[in-house]
Write a protein that holds these residues in place. Structure first.
Motif, short mmCIF file in Angstrom:
data_model
loop_
_atom_site.label_atom_id
_atom_site.label_comp_id
_atom_site.label_asym_id
_atom_site.label_seq_id
_atom_site.Cartn_x
_atom_site.Cartn_y
_atom_site.Cartn_z
N HIS A 49 0.84 -1.19 0.00
CA HIS A 49 0.00 0.00 0.00
C HIS A 49 0.89 1.25 0.00
O HIS A 49 1.96 1.25 0.59
CB HIS A 49 -0.90 0.02 1.24
CG HIS A 49 -1.85 -1.13 1.32
ND1 HIS A 49 -3.02 -1.17 0.60
CD2 HIS A 49 -1.79 -2.29 2.01
CE1 HIS A 49 -3.65 -2.30 0.86
NE2 HIS A 49 -2.93 -3.00 1.71
N PRO A 50 0.45 2.33 -0.64
CA PRO A 50 1.25 3.56 -0.64
C PRO A 50 1.31 4.18 0.76
O PRO A 50 0.37 4.07 1.54
CB PRO A 50 0.50 4.47 -1.62
CG PRO A 50 -0.90 3.95 -1.64
CD PRO A 50 -0.79 2.47 -1.43
N VAL A 51 2.44 4.82 1.05
CA VAL A 51 2.63 5.45 2.36
C VAL A 51 3.12 6.89 2.15
O VAL A 51 4.23 7.24 2.54
CB VAL A 51 3.61 4.66 3.24
CG1 VAL A 51 2.97 3.40 3.77
CG2 VAL A 51 4.89 4.32 2.46
N ASP A 52 2.29 7.71 1.55
CA ASP A 52 2.66 9.09 1.30
C ASP A 52 2.86 9.89 2.58
O ASP A 52 3.43 10.98 2.56
CB ASP A 52 1.58 9.78 0.45
CG ASP A 52 1.41 9.11 -0.90
OD1 ASP A 52 2.40 8.57 -1.42
OD2 ASP A 52 0.28 9.09 -1.43
N ASN A 53 2.36 9.36 3.68
CA ASN A 53 2.46 10.05 4.97
C ASN A 53 3.70 9.65 5.76
O ASN A 53 3.89 10.09 6.89
CB ASN A 53 1.22 9.75 5.82
CG ASN A 53 1.03 8.26 6.03
OD1 ASN A 53 1.28 7.45 5.14
ND2 ASN A 53 0.57 7.87 7.21
N LEU A 54 4.57 8.83 5.17
CA LEU A 54 5.77 8.35 5.86
C LEU A 54 7.01 9.08 5.35
O LEU A 54 7.24 9.16 4.14
CB LEU A 54 5.93 6.85 5.65
CG LEU A 54 7.20 6.20 6.23
CD1 LEU A 54 7.21 6.31 7.75
CD2 LEU A 54 7.30 4.74 5.79
N LYS A 55 7.80 9.60 6.27
CA LYS A 55 9.05 10.26 5.91
C LYS A 55 10.19 9.65 6.73
O LYS A 55 10.12 9.59 7.96
CB LYS A 55 8.98 11.77 6.18
CG LYS A 55 10.19 12.54 5.65
CD LYS A 55 9.97 14.05 5.75
CE LYS A 55 11.12 14.83 5.12
NZ LYS A 55 10.88 16.29 5.17
N ASP A 216 7.13 10.16 11.12
CA ASP A 216 8.53 10.51 10.88
C ASP A 216 9.44 9.49 11.54
O ASP A 216 9.33 9.24 12.75
CB ASP A 216 8.84 11.90 11.43
CG ASP A 216 8.29 13.01 10.56
OD1 ASP A 216 8.95 13.35 9.56
OD2 ASP A 216 7.20 13.53 10.87
N VAL A 217 10.34 8.91 10.74
CA VAL A 217 11.29 7.92 11.25
C VAL A 217 12.70 8.45 11.05
O VAL A 217 13.08 8.80 9.92
CB VAL A 217 11.13 6.56 10.54
CG1 VAL A 217 12.17 5.57 11.07
CG2 VAL A 217 9.73 6.02 10.73
N TYR A 218 13.48 8.50 12.12
CA TYR A 218 14.87 8.94 12.05
C TYR A 218 15.78 7.74 12.28
O TYR A 218 15.65 7.04 13.29
CB TYR A 218 15.16 10.01 13.11
CG TYR A 218 14.52 11.35 12.84
CD1 TYR A 218 15.26 12.39 12.26
CD2 TYR A 218 13.19 11.59 13.17
CE1 TYR A 218 14.68 13.62 12.01
CE2 TYR A 218 12.60 12.82 12.91
CZ TYR A 218 13.35 13.84 12.34
OH TYR A 218 12.77 15.06 12.09
N LEU A 219 16.71 7.52 11.35
CA LEU A 219 17.69 6.45 11.49
C LEU A 219 19.07 7.09 11.64
O LEU A 219 19.62 7.63 10.68
CB LEU A 219 17.66 5.53 10.27
CG LEU A 219 16.32 4.82 9.98
CD1 LEU A 219 16.42 3.99 8.70
CD2 LEU A 219 15.90 3.94 11.15
N LEU A 220 19.62 7.04 12.85
CA LEU A 220 20.91 7.67 13.14
C LEU A 220 22.02 6.63 13.02
O LEU A 220 22.02 5.62 13.74
CB LEU A 220 20.92 8.27 14.55
CG LEU A 220 20.32 9.68 14.71
CD1 LEU A 220 18.86 9.70 14.30
CD2 LEU A 220 20.47 10.17 16.14
#
Length: 371
Positions: A49-55, A216-220
């Motif tokens: 499914h599309p996830v246009d709301n995911l950054k 919002d997902v941050y990968l450090l």
């Protein structure tokens, strides 16, 4: 399978064995475990499914960020400002503070989750505004507990003990693997394992089930190009932003990265304003030794002399202000060195150029002065 597909159903019913695997397992790995040929496995994919709301924010500049980030001696003395754990703390603090401030302006409340290696979680306990603390291999896989959160921060590159992975690799493939110096197929085996854990974490928000809610997902930690590819493949419509530790806050960057970026920015500005760029002048402006600036120049262009490095600054100016020349493809025709400097130290500006975003007002003012 979540979609009706009679062809897939017939294929499954006629298969000798059926496995329902997650999105990160590879047929080659399954074949190794079962001691069969990978070509004997037929893999079916269900369109995501599309996830246009995911950054997803990929943040480099922290290195690999393994479980052991400081020595026993350093832990006894306490964390210094320049230590990796302290820089990560500064980065996480900045993300949490900024996202809380953004939500407050909109009159919203958000929930923030942080995961890291179990032994490192204590470093973030003092940060206000974090609602959940989790750790790798537990909270990044197979849980829906974080579905209603808004901001997700994952620190580090989750890899198992290299010795154990080498033993596993040798058992499955019969090939030698050196845990002290991973190379070739074994190195790729490790990288796939790390990428898989990160991809699983990006799936925790269940963004496709909440299209109305921004995630919002941050990968450090340093990341592979393959991770970028898999993110786009498995999360259709995802927005990917590349950042450096410096972009979060200068306090999160190493001294080397801070000074390199400062030297580049100063040199570019002086070039635009017709001022001569010298190592002595940069050292005086930055409050450091001339030899330190010389090392920065050497890092930017190991094989070139002073005049050639100055040309790199000219090329960077041409890149970042090329829209004044109405160029539609800002990254076309760049030398490898200029592209590397731009993507390494200014990923946000590069992204803005590619996406056609407007120049920052302070940069426009500088250009106006130069013109």
């Amino acid at each position: 399978l979540t979609l009706k597909d009679n062809h897939v159903r017939r294929a499954l019913s006629n298969s000798r064995s059926v496995f329902f695997k997650d999105a990160t397992a590879r047929t080659t790995d399954i074949a190794r475990v079962m001691n069969i040929q990978a070509k004997d496995i037929v893999e079916y994919w269900v369109e995501p499914h599309p996830v246009d709301n995911l950054k997803v924010h990929l943040v480099s500049g922290f290195g690999n960020c393994g479980a052991q980030r400081d020595s026993k001696e350093q832990r006894k003395k306490g964390l210094t400002e320049a230590s990796l754990p302290q820089r990560l703390i500064k980065g996480v603090e900045e993300i949490v503070a900024n996202k809380r401030a953004e939500a407050s302006k909109l009159g919203k409340k958000i929930k923030i989750a942080v995961i890291d290696f179990m032994g490192q979680l204590k470093n973030y306990k003092h940060i206000p505004g974090i609602d959940y603390f989790g750790y790798w291999w537990v909270d990044n896989r197979g849980t829906n507990e974080l579905t209603d959160y808004d901001v997700y921060i994952a620190v580090g590159n989750p890899s198992a003990n290299f010795g154990a992975m080498a033993a596993e690799f040798r058992t499955l493939t019969g090939k030698y693997a050196n845990p002290a110096n991973p190379t070739g197929e074994f190195k790729e085996y490790i990288q796939h394992s790390i990428d898989s854990e990160k991809l699983q974490f990006v799936g925790r928000p269940r963004a496709h089930l909440q299209p109305h809610k921004q995630k919002d997902v941050y990968l450090l930690g340093d990341y592979s190009q393959h991770l970028e590819y898999k993110l786009k493949q498995q999360f259709v419509g995802v927005k990917i932003e590349k950042l450096t530790a410096f972009d979060l806050t200068p306090d999160a960057a190493t001294r080397s990265d801070r000074d390199t970026r400062k030297a580049i920015e100063l040199a570019m500005r002086w070039e635009r304003m017709g001022q001569k760029v010298t190592q002595e002048g940069l050292a005086q402006e930055m409050g450091c030794s001339q030899s330190w600036v010389s090392k920065i120049f050497k890092r930017l262009s190991p094989e070139r002399g002073y005049k050639e490095v100055i040309k790199l600054f000219q090329s960077l100016n041409n890149l970042f202000f090329r829209k004044w020349n109405n160029s539609d493809n800002p990254m076309d025709g760049l030398s490898d060195e200029v592209r590397w400097i731009a993507e390494t130290y200014f990923p946000v500006l590069v992204s803005d150029l590619i996406n056609g975003d407007e120049l920052a007002s302070d940069l426009i003012e500088v250009v106006d002065i130069a013109r």
